[in-house]
Design a protein around this motif. Sequence first.
Motif, PDB file in Angstrom:
ATOM      1  N   GLY A 181      11.799   3.050   3.592  1.00  4.05           N
ATOM      2  CA  GLY A 181      10.848   2.342   2.793  1.00  4.05           C
ATOM      3  C   GLY A 181       9.459   1.988   3.652  1.00  4.05           C
ATOM      4  O   GLY A 181       9.704   1.758   4.759  1.00  4.05           O
ATOM      5  N   THR A 182       8.377   2.376   3.032  1.00 10.05           N
ATOM      6  CA  THR A 182       7.245   1.652   3.881  1.00 10.05           C
ATOM      7  C   THR A 182       5.894   1.361   2.765  1.00 10.05           C
ATOM      8  O   THR A 182       5.894   1.918   1.602  1.00 10.05           O
ATOM      9  N   TYR A 183       5.156   0.353   3.374  1.00  4.93           N
ATOM     10  CA  TYR A 183       3.985   0.043   2.544  1.00  4.93           C
ATOM     11  C   TYR A 183       2.642  -0.382   3.333  1.00  4.93           C
ATOM     12  O   TYR A 183       3.224  -1.460   4.063  1.00  4.93           O
ATOM     13  N   PRO A 184       1.657   0.102   3.060  1.00  3.16           N
ATOM     14  CA  PRO A 184       0.575  -0.414   3.965  1.00  3.16           C
ATOM     15  C   PRO A 184      -0.164  -1.582   3.328  1.00  3.16           C
ATOM     16  O   PRO A 184      -0.486  -1.623   1.834  1.00  3.16           O
ATOM     17  N   PHE A 185      -0.368  -2.719   4.079  1.00  5.07           N
ATOM     18  CA  PHE A 185      -0.901  -3.897   3.413  1.00  5.07           C
ATOM     19  C   PHE A 185      -2.229  -4.178   3.927  1.00  5.07           C
ATOM     20  O   PHE A 185      -2.437  -4.215   5.176  1.00  5.07           O
ATOM     21  N   ALA A 186      -3.313  -4.085   3.154  1.00  4.19           N
ATOM     22  CA  ALA A 186      -4.626  -4.145   3.570  1.00  4.19           C
ATOM     23  C   ALA A 186      -4.975  -5.605   3.753  1.00  4.19           C
ATOM     24  O   ALA A 186      -5.199  -6.167   2.522  1.00  4.19           O
ATOM     25  N   LEU A 187      -5.273  -5.943   4.821  1.00  6.19           N
ATOM     26  CA  LEU A 187      -5.718  -7.393   5.163  1.00  6.19           C
ATOM     27  C   LEU A 187      -7.265  -7.621   4.973  1.00  6.19           C
ATOM     28  O   LEU A 187      -7.644  -8.350   4.650  1.00  6.19           O
ATOM     29  N   LEU A 188      -7.793  -6.501   5.448  1.00  2.00           N
ATOM     30  CA  LEU A 188      -9.247  -6.364   5.169  1.00  2.00           C
ATOM     31  C   LEU A 188      -9.674  -4.713   4.510  1.00  2.00           C
ATOM     32  O   LEU A 188      -9.048  -3.813   4.993  1.00  2.00           O
ATOM     33  N   SER A 189     -10.632  -4.810   3.409  1.00  2.13           N
ATOM     34  CA  SER A 189     -10.662  -3.559   2.994  1.00  2.13           C
ATOM     35  C   SER A 189     -12.164  -3.758   2.442  1.00  2.13           C
ATOM     36  O   SER A 189     -12.345  -3.945   1.332  1.00  2.13           O
ATOM     37  N   ARG A 190     -13.025  -3.562   3.320  1.00  4.04           N
ATOM     38  CA  ARG A 190     -14.402  -3.451   3.142  1.00  4.04           C
ATOM     39  C   ARG A 190     -15.000  -1.822   3.563  1.00  4.04           C
ATOM     40  O   ARG A 190     -14.149  -0.908   3.971  1.00  4.04           O
ATOM     41  N   ARG A 194     -11.817  -2.159   7.958  1.00  7.39           N
ATOM     42  CA  ARG A 194     -10.801  -2.184   7.613  1.00  7.39           C
ATOM     43  C   ARG A 194      -9.546  -2.668   8.548  1.00  7.39           C
ATOM     44  O   ARG A 194      -9.672  -2.492   9.485  1.00  7.39           O
ATOM     45  N   LEU A 195      -8.567  -3.189   7.715  1.00 10.49           N
ATOM     46  CA  LEU A 195      -7.469  -3.715   8.689  1.00 10.49           C
ATOM     47  C   LEU A 195      -6.272  -3.503   7.915  1.00 10.49           C
ATOM     48  O   LEU A 195      -6.182  -4.201   6.803  1.00 10.49           O
ATOM     49  N   ALA A 224     -10.520  -0.740  11.859  1.00  7.42           N
ATOM     50  CA  ALA A 224     -11.627   0.108  12.002  1.00  7.42           C
ATOM     51  C   ALA A 224     -12.913  -0.315  11.494  1.00  7.42           C
ATOM     52  O   ALA A 224     -12.891  -1.260  10.549  1.00  7.42           O
ATOM     53  N   LYS A 225     -13.890  -0.294  12.230  1.00  4.55           N
ATOM     54  CA  LYS A 225     -15.325  -0.928  11.814  1.00  4.55           C
ATOM     55  C   LYS A 225     -16.418  -0.022  12.122  1.00  4.55           C
ATOM     56  O   LYS A 225     -16.387   0.753  12.997  1.00  4.55           O
ATOM     57  N   SER A 226     -17.287   0.063  11.208  1.00  3.29           N
ATOM     58  CA  SER A 226     -18.654   0.679  11.339  1.00  3.29           C
ATOM     59  C   SER A 226     -19.656  -0.094  11.378  1.00  3.29           C
ATOM     60  O   SER A 226     -19.936  -0.923  10.527  1.00  3.29           O
TER      61      SER A 226
END
Length: 367
Positions: A181-190, A194-195, A224-226
């Motif tokens: 099992g695996t799941y990505p939890f998006a703590l930041l999603s702009r 992104r985190l 990741a940041k731009s």
Amino acid sequence: MRKQQILPLVFMSASMAMAAEVVIHGDINADYATYWDNEFSPLNAANQDIDLLGTVYMDENFSVTVMGKTRSTYVSDSVTAASEVRHENRATAMGDNENRFTAFNFNGVQMHWNFTPSAAVVFGDLTYSAGSFSYYYWRNTENYAVILKDQKLRGIGFELEDGRIYIGASNNNATALTMYGTYPFALLSRTEERLTITPSVDWVFGKHIGRSYTYALGTEIQYAKSVGDLNYSVTGTWGTHPYKGKNVHTFLLEPSFNFDFFNLGMSYYQALLADDDAPVDEQIFTDDERMFYVEPSFNLHKKLALGLAYEFHDPSLQTDGDSRHFVGPNIYLYPTTDAELVVWGGYNIHSSTANTFSMGMSGKVHF
């Protein structure tokens, strides 16, 4: 998995083509290299790794995929195993046509039903891994991973966006049951930031499971940041699994940086072994107990980039004289979308043996 010739795939695709949409897609990796010894005598080698998938779309929500694979093999005094594209120690010698050009074999079947736009049930031959590398020599999760190399099972799975839960009969042994099992939890999603944190767990049940560890678990954190022309990211990965009653811990840090035409990629990998006296390759899923890589590169054109790589490899911290340094250029060519050619060269600086030079060209295509 019992492997068969690709002929059944051809007949199945032909019979279904009249009733549904059929799409062929896959990945092709191939290379050529010359490895020079200390007397400047060449050893030539070439590998290929080809995956083809034929997907039949019965309707917009249900599909079936049949998978085929071929890859060259290398032969040494003690082993015959799958080769690796652009890998000095696992290359197939030129002239060894029996091992360089192998049969195209059946590699699994998978049925996929999207019962909602974001969720699906899958059944068949399922493959999973956790903790992949960006470092170019170790990108293939069949052979390298921080948390878990490729595992295969025949069973059922549930997929929700990028999360997955699989359960079924392990390919490692007839008496083992596998759960993953695996799941990505998006703590930041702009748009510009992104985190994501992605935990993974794999567990095999049975008296004889066909591998040395019952479980593997770990976590990946990606940021990741731009900001205008500036883009940067960092991936941190931790994994653990047991070895003879004690746990091995593995760590990876991979930052990357891009500004206009300049790029910088780095990898640092470290393993903390369960037993310093036991063979390292039995405890981890890489060739080295410690590895460092850095490559600055420059985009000279939208179809051309130039990089200069430095690598440090230490297969065992307990063994003196087995480490090496590598430095060399990479010329990246991008003929079209999803196609890459790399012309490369390099100088291996060994701790206890003669230094060597190598050069070659590799290519990959995804379609």
